[in-house]
Write an enzyme that holds these catalytic residues in place. Sequence first.
Site, mmCIF file in Angstrom:
data_model
loop_
_atom_site.group_PDB
_atom_site.id
_atom_site.type_symbol
_atom_site.label_atom_id
_atom_site.label_comp_id
_atom_site.label_asym_id
_atom_site.label_seq_id
_atom_site.Cartn_x
_atom_site.Cartn_y
_atom_site.Cartn_z
ATOM 1 N N ARG A 254 -8.001 -3.882 10.495
ATOM 2 C CA ARG A 254 -8.348 -4.960 10.383
ATOM 3 C C ARG A 254 -10.079 -5.786 10.820
ATOM 4 O O ARG A 254 -10.594 -5.130 11.927
ATOM 5 C CB ARG A 254 -7.365 -5.929 10.967
ATOM 6 C CG ARG A 254 -5.923 -5.652 9.856
ATOM 7 C CD ARG A 254 -4.702 -5.889 10.617
ATOM 8 N NE ARG A 254 -3.451 -6.170 10.047
ATOM 9 C CZ ARG A 254 -2.321 -5.424 11.143
ATOM 10 N NH1 ARG A 254 -3.138 -5.270 12.007
ATOM 11 N NH2 ARG A 254 -1.016 -5.778 10.322
ATOM 12 N N LYS A 278 -1.731 -7.619 15.288
ATOM 13 C CA LYS A 278 -1.153 -8.370 15.262
ATOM 14 C C LYS A 278 -0.075 -8.485 16.046
ATOM 15 O O LYS A 278 0.206 -7.777 16.320
ATOM 16 C CB LYS A 278 -0.813 -8.250 14.038
ATOM 17 C CG LYS A 278 -1.236 -8.919 12.780
ATOM 18 C CD LYS A 278 -0.351 -9.103 11.961
ATOM 19 C CE LYS A 278 -1.546 -8.986 10.499
ATOM 20 N NZ LYS A 278 -0.731 -9.453 9.452
ATOM 21 N N HIS A 347 -10.953 -6.546 4.678
ATOM 22 C CA HIS A 347 -9.651 -6.344 3.469
ATOM 23 C C HIS A 347 -9.721 -5.325 2.339
ATOM 24 O O HIS A 347 -8.592 -4.118 3.127
ATOM 25 C CB HIS A 347 -8.740 -7.866 3.712
ATOM 26 C CG HIS A 347 -6.678 -7.548 4.456
ATOM 27 N ND1 HIS A 347 -7.394 -7.153 6.125
ATOM 28 C CD2 HIS A 347 -6.357 -7.042 3.360
ATOM 29 C CE1 HIS A 347 -6.130 -6.798 5.899
ATOM 30 N NE2 HIS A 347 -4.860 -6.699 4.854
ATOM 31 N N ARG A 350 -10.020 -1.753 4.011
ATOM 32 C CA ARG A 350 -8.598 -1.546 4.042
ATOM 33 C C ARG A 350 -7.278 -1.176 3.331
ATOM 34 O O ARG A 350 -6.370 0.385 3.216
ATOM 35 C CB ARG A 350 -7.456 -2.304 5.391
ATOM 36 C CG ARG A 350 -6.263 -2.271 5.321
ATOM 37 C CD ARG A 350 -5.680 -3.466 6.709
ATOM 38 N NE ARG A 350 -4.472 -3.529 7.009
ATOM 39 C CZ ARG A 350 -4.039 -3.137 8.185
ATOM 40 N NH1 ARG A 350 -5.055 -1.921 9.203
ATOM 41 N NH2 ARG A 350 -2.822 -2.589 8.405
ATOM 42 N N HIS A 373 1.881 -0.791 9.808
ATOM 43 C CA HIS A 373 3.066 -1.811 9.589
ATOM 44 C C HIS A 373 4.513 -1.561 10.117
ATOM 45 O O HIS A 373 5.116 -0.906 10.282
ATOM 46 C CB HIS A 373 3.864 -1.384 8.169
ATOM 47 C CG HIS A 373 2.365 -1.281 7.562
ATOM 48 N ND1 HIS A 373 2.238 -1.082 5.661
ATOM 49 C CD2 HIS A 373 1.033 -2.737 7.144
ATOM 50 C CE1 HIS A 373 0.833 -1.602 5.316
ATOM 51 N NE2 HIS A 373 0.425 -2.531 5.937
ATOM 52 N N TYR A 382 1.860 -0.322 -1.886
ATOM 53 C CA TYR A 382 1.437 0.356 -2.464
ATOM 54 C C TYR A 382 1.468 1.667 -3.499
ATOM 55 O O TYR A 382 0.721 2.443 -4.111
ATOM 56 C CB TYR A 382 0.697 1.167 -1.517
ATOM 57 C CG TYR A 382 -0.452 0.355 -0.259
ATOM 58 C CD1 TYR A 382 -1.783 0.165 -0.875
ATOM 59 C CD2 TYR A 382 0.176 0.108 0.855
ATOM 60 C CE1 TYR A 382 -2.272 -1.177 0.179
ATOM 61 C CE2 TYR A 382 -0.825 -1.150 1.494
ATOM 62 C CZ TYR A 382 -1.738 -0.832 1.226
ATOM 63 O OH TYR A 382 -3.140 -1.758 1.966
#
Length: 403
Positions: A254, A278, A347, A350, A373, A382
């Site tokens: 990111r 995150k 993004h 990514r 994730h 995806y």
Amino acid sequence: MVHVLHSEVVGPLEPYADGFARELVRRGYAVNAAAHQLGLVAHLSRWMMSQRLEAVDLTPEALGQYVEVRRRTGHRNLRTVKALTPLLEYLRGLGSVPVMESPTPQTAAARLLQQYRDYLIEDRDLRPKVVVGYVESVRPFIEAHVRAGAGELSVLRAADVTAFMVASSRWLAPKTVQRQASALRSLLRYWHVQGLLATSLVEAVPKIATGYPAVPRALPPAQVNELLASCDRDCVTGRRDFAMLILLSRLGLRSGEVAGLGLDDVDWQCGEITVTGKGPRSDRLPLPDDVGQALVDYLCHGRPAGALDRSVFIRIKAPHHGLTAGGVTQAVAAAAHRAGVGTVYAHRLRHSAATSMLAAGASLAEIGQVLRHRGSVTTAAYATVDVAALRTLARPWPTGGVS
């Protein structure tokens, strides 16, 4: 260099002029930019002398008066308090100017916002960026409620909460409305626990429907290569941007993770990097050879020797501190403009990294590990990208007449 930057500073700031000039050089300011800063200091010092002010008297009110005078006297640049930031940081570092505390909120809305902000920081232990997002999301609700004359929160009704969210949904994007709903639930829960609301109104915040998950928008490999090729690797900016772009497109980082990468996060012996994502989560990822070569090229021939922190990617213009996530995104957008591929932000790269791994035969579980994730549901988006594979799952269309 300091002699070249010398400016005729007289008045209360004269004792600080030489030291400030050296500080500007240390922070990487070019000669012309430093000269402009010293010219501003000279002008400010003369104004302070006319007002009989000392350095300790540089309060927000005094600075506001000065910039207003500077505007009225016809100056076309350096006409805001922000322009004085380098000087103020230098003086505060010396202890010559006190660090100004935030003023006590005066209005009822401001007090409620401050109390909620303190709760998020002290009780919830949220990161500053998250706190800002929550507070700004609920600010319109609090200000509208107080302006409506409801000085006591006890008169707040469920209908008021629902009406506010319905009004927001008419002009905000669905994702933004979702974030606002989450913040409003947090606020109402806090008010109820504090006894400011007799009953909980959390259930009055409607659930926001955003429709079906969007198919991730990735760039084809050819366009990713065009973005990389648009970076002029014979100059400092090009080396830095190329290294950032290849991190984004190869490892799927990111923008904030690229900006937060530090020199100590690269383990050259093991060929790994530590990525802080995150929350407080940190993960170790392998460092591919081409990514490592790009980093070495930038670190050896592009990163400023006088960088002010240990961030890997540094601003080109002074002060030479670490790049922000916004700076990374701007670099991607500039590369896309040069390559002629339209509007592209960080993004998208990514998504491109994920779809490239999928096309190479990687499983969704493996892609989720690389992208870090938290749940498989996020990575499952995806699966919609591989249209050819999805066709094998579709049931055949019925043929023949209707009996």
